[in-house]
Design a protein around this motif. Structure first.
Motif, PDB file in Angstrom:
ATOM      1  N   ASP A  45      44.896  40.861  36.076  1.00 17.40           N
ATOM      2  CA  ASP A  45      44.555  41.021  35.172  1.00 17.40           C
ATOM      3  C   ASP A  45      42.887  40.843  34.770  1.00 17.40           C
ATOM      4  O   ASP A  45      42.705  39.630  35.690  1.00 17.40           O
ATOM      5  N   GLY A  46      42.924  42.541  34.684  1.00 16.89           N
ATOM      6  CA  GLY A  46      40.745  42.397  34.885  1.00 16.89           C
ATOM      7  C   GLY A  46      40.399  41.812  33.602  1.00 16.89           C
ATOM      8  O   GLY A  46      39.093  41.375  33.596  1.00 16.89           O
ATOM      9  N   VAL A  47      41.024  41.301  32.421  1.00 21.52           N
ATOM     10  CA  VAL A  47      40.967  40.298  31.169  1.00 21.52           C
ATOM     11  C   VAL A  47      40.486  38.801  31.768  1.00 21.52           C
ATOM     12  O   VAL A  47      41.165  38.340  31.144  1.00 21.52           O
ATOM     13  N   ARG A  48      41.234  38.608  33.561  1.00 21.70           N
ATOM     14  CA  ARG A  48      41.161  37.125  33.416  1.00 21.70           C
ATOM     15  C   ARG A  48      40.151  37.237  34.731  1.00 21.70           C
ATOM     16  O   ARG A  48      40.128  36.605  35.843  1.00 21.70           O
ATOM     17  N   PRO A  49      38.379  37.284  34.018  1.00 25.98           N
ATOM     18  CA  PRO A  49      37.413  37.241  35.209  1.00 25.98           C
ATOM     19  C   PRO A  49      37.081  35.820  36.046  1.00 25.98           C
ATOM     20  O   PRO A  49      36.209  35.608  36.480  1.00 25.98           O
ATOM     21  N   MET A  50      37.969  34.848  35.780  1.00 25.61           N
ATOM     22  CA  MET A  50      37.544  33.752  36.464  1.00 25.61           C
ATOM     23  C   MET A  50      38.310  33.136  37.667  1.00 25.61           C
ATOM     24  O   MET A  50      38.409  31.752  37.609  1.00 25.61           O
ATOM     25  N   VAL A  51      39.129  33.791  37.857  1.00 27.12           N
ATOM     26  CA  VAL A  51      39.858  33.432  39.005  1.00 27.12           C
ATOM     27  C   VAL A  51      38.470  33.115  39.833  1.00 27.12           C
ATOM     28  O   VAL A  51      37.880  33.452  40.235  1.00 27.12           O
ATOM     29  N   ASN A  52      39.276  31.922  41.005  1.00 33.81           N
ATOM     30  CA  ASN A  52      38.365  31.777  42.050  1.00 33.81           C
ATOM     31  C   ASN A  52      39.954  31.589  43.017  1.00 33.81           C
ATOM     32  O   ASN A  52      40.927  31.947  43.274  1.00 33.81           O
ATOM     33  N   ASP A  53      38.720  31.340  44.058  1.00 34.81           N
ATOM     34  CA  ASP A  53      39.048  31.203  45.589  1.00 34.81           C
ATOM     35  C   ASP A  53      40.422  30.292  45.859  1.00 34.81           C
ATOM     36  O   ASP A  53      41.650  30.771  46.872  1.00 34.81           O
ATOM     37  N   LYS A  54      40.789  28.677  44.990  1.00 34.05           N
ATOM     38  CA  LYS A  54      41.592  28.537  45.441  1.00 34.05           C
ATOM     39  C   LYS A  54      42.873  28.512  44.795  1.00 34.05           C
ATOM     40  O   LYS A  54      44.003  28.771  45.042  1.00 34.05           O
ATOM     41  N   VAL A  55      42.459  29.503  43.520  1.00 36.57           N
ATOM     42  CA  VAL A  55      44.275  29.787  42.893  1.00 36.57           C
ATOM     43  C   VAL A  55      44.593  30.796  44.175  1.00 36.57           C
ATOM     44  O   VAL A  55      45.542  31.065  43.681  1.00 36.57           O
ATOM     45  N   LEU A  56      43.269  32.078  44.749  1.00 38.71           N
ATOM     46  CA  LEU A  56      43.768  33.425  44.875  1.00 38.71           C
ATOM     47  C   LEU A  56      45.028  32.705  46.187  1.00 38.71           C
ATOM     48  O   LEU A  56      45.533  33.613  46.763  1.00 38.71           O
ATOM     49  N   LYS A 150      40.938  27.887  33.457  1.00 38.16           N
ATOM     50  CA  LYS A 150      40.141  28.196  33.206  1.00 38.16           C
ATOM     51  C   LYS A 150      40.144  29.845  34.042  1.00 38.16           C
ATOM     52  O   LYS A 150      39.199  30.493  33.037  1.00 38.16           O
ATOM     53  N   ASN A 151      41.242  29.734  34.517  1.00 46.94           N
ATOM     54  CA  ASN A 151      41.713  31.634  34.709  1.00 46.94           C
ATOM     55  C   ASN A 151      42.003  31.934  33.189  1.00 46.94           C
ATOM     56  O   ASN A 151      43.282  32.318  32.974  1.00 46.94           O
ATOM     57  N   LEU A 152      41.611  31.596  32.289  1.00 42.72           N
ATOM     58  CA  LEU A 152      41.367  32.269  30.797  1.00 42.72           C
ATOM     59  C   LEU A 152      41.634  33.982  30.917  1.00 42.72           C
ATOM     60  O   LEU A 152      41.372  34.492  31.596  1.00 42.72           O
ATOM     61  N   LYS A 153      42.322  34.290  29.587  1.00 45.61           N
ATOM     62  CA  LYS A 153      43.087  35.771  29.758  1.00 45.61           C
ATOM     63  C   LYS A 153      42.063  35.668  28.328  1.00 45.61           C
ATOM     64  O   LYS A 153      42.106  35.211  27.115  1.00 45.61           O
ATOM     65  N   LEU A 154      40.955  36.785  27.691  1.00 46.30           N
ATOM     66  CA  LEU A 154      39.914  37.026  27.698  1.00 46.30           C
ATOM     67  C   LEU A 154      40.286  38.428  26.342  1.00 46.30           C
ATOM     68  O   LEU A 154      40.111  39.621  26.420  1.00 46.30           O
ATOM     69  N   THR A 155      41.160  38.057  25.495  1.00 50.30           N
ATOM     70  CA  THR A 155      42.145  38.351  23.902  1.00 50.30           C
ATOM     71  C   THR A 155      41.319  38.589  23.011  1.00 50.30           C
ATOM     72  O   THR A 155      41.593  39.771  22.039  1.00 50.30           O
ATOM     73  N   THR A 156      40.361  37.240  22.431  1.00 50.69           N
ATOM     74  CA  THR A 156      40.022  37.105  21.507  1.00 50.69           C
ATOM     75  C   THR A 156      38.591  36.700  20.905  1.00 50.69           C
ATOM     76  O   THR A 156      38.331  36.546  21.993  1.00 50.69           O
ATOM     77  N   VAL A 157      38.063  36.801  20.426  1.00 53.82           N
ATOM     78  CA  VAL A 157      36.987  35.936  19.793  1.00 53.82           C
ATOM     79  C   VAL A 157      36.515  34.928  20.396  1.00 53.82           C
ATOM     80  O   VAL A 157      35.921  34.159  20.823  1.00 53.82           O
ATOM     81  N   GLU A 158      38.144  33.774  20.475  1.00 48.81           N
ATOM     82  CA  GLU A 158      37.517  32.313  20.950  1.00 48.81           C
ATOM     83  C   GLU A 158      37.552  32.550  21.947  1.00 48.81           C
ATOM     84  O   GLU A 158      36.770  31.459  22.227  1.00 48.81           O
ATOM     85  N   ASP A 159      38.582  33.497  22.728  1.00 49.35           N
ATOM     86  CA  ASP A 159      38.565  33.134  24.588  1.00 49.35           C
ATOM     87  C   ASP A 159      36.476  33.958  24.808  1.00 49.35           C
ATOM     88  O   ASP A 159      36.450  33.026  26.179  1.00 49.35           O
TER      89      ASP A 159
END
Length: 177
Positions: A45-56, A150-159
């Motif tokens: 998802d493009g709305v999860r911009p904090m993916v890192n190398d370890k997760v991938l 940390k791999n947040l889904k950015l959908t709300t103002v709080e996110d």
């Protein structure tokens, strides 16, 4: 195995669909020109911009070994079952729950055939469907790869507030992984 992901050139720009499933399928159709049956396809998802190398790497390693992988984390919140009266009379035990996110990785042939079955049977393309839910509806077994909260889904103002805080913060010594 440690995967090193390298993207060195843009191959195609694919138009999205009306729902996420159509966008994924459009991408798979484009990949058909380049991918072999055993190649791994990563859906993210493009709305999860904090993916890192370890997760991938975790999702790629699991998919390489098992044929598919969905990034997941343990559920730490209590999940209750809501009634139509907007109250609760039940809950799920956390130890049997995982929160599934992206990235997800699948062998190309496996995921392409699943999408073709879904299209043929007219299921798995609703606005709340995703590759993993479609596969579960088809009776497939999915394998978990360890993700990160940390791999947040950015959908709300709080996110967005949490996202901005994470960008400014460095992990300190006293926090244990």
């Amino acid at each position: 195995m440690n995967f090193q992901v390298l993207v060195d050139k843009l191959i195609d720009i694919i138009p999205g669909g009306e729902v996420g499933q159509e966008s994924i399928y459009n991408g798979l159709l484009s990949a058909k020109k380049y991918a072999s049956n055993e190649d791994l396809v990563v859906i993210h998802d493009g709305v999860r911009p904090m993916v890192n190398d370890k997760v991938l790497n975790n999702v790629l390693e699991t998919a390489y070994e098992k044929g598919n992988a969905v990034t997941s984390t343990r559920v730490t919140d209590q999940i209750q079952v809501a009634t139509t009266e907007n109250n609760s009379k039940g809950y799920y035990k956390r130890d049997g729950l995982r929160k599934v996110t992206t990235p997800q990785a699948y062998k190309f042939k496996f995921i392409m055939e699943a999408y073709e079955r879904a299209l043929k049977n007219s299921n798995g393309f609703s606005s709340s469907s995703y590759a993993n839910t479609m596969l579960l509806d088809q009776g497939e077994t999915l394998y978990f790869a360890e993700g990160s909260d940390k791999n947040l889904k950015l959908t709300t103002v709080e996110d967005l507030d949490i996202f901005k805080s994470l960008l400014k913060t460095e992990r300190t010594e006293w926090i244990k992984e």
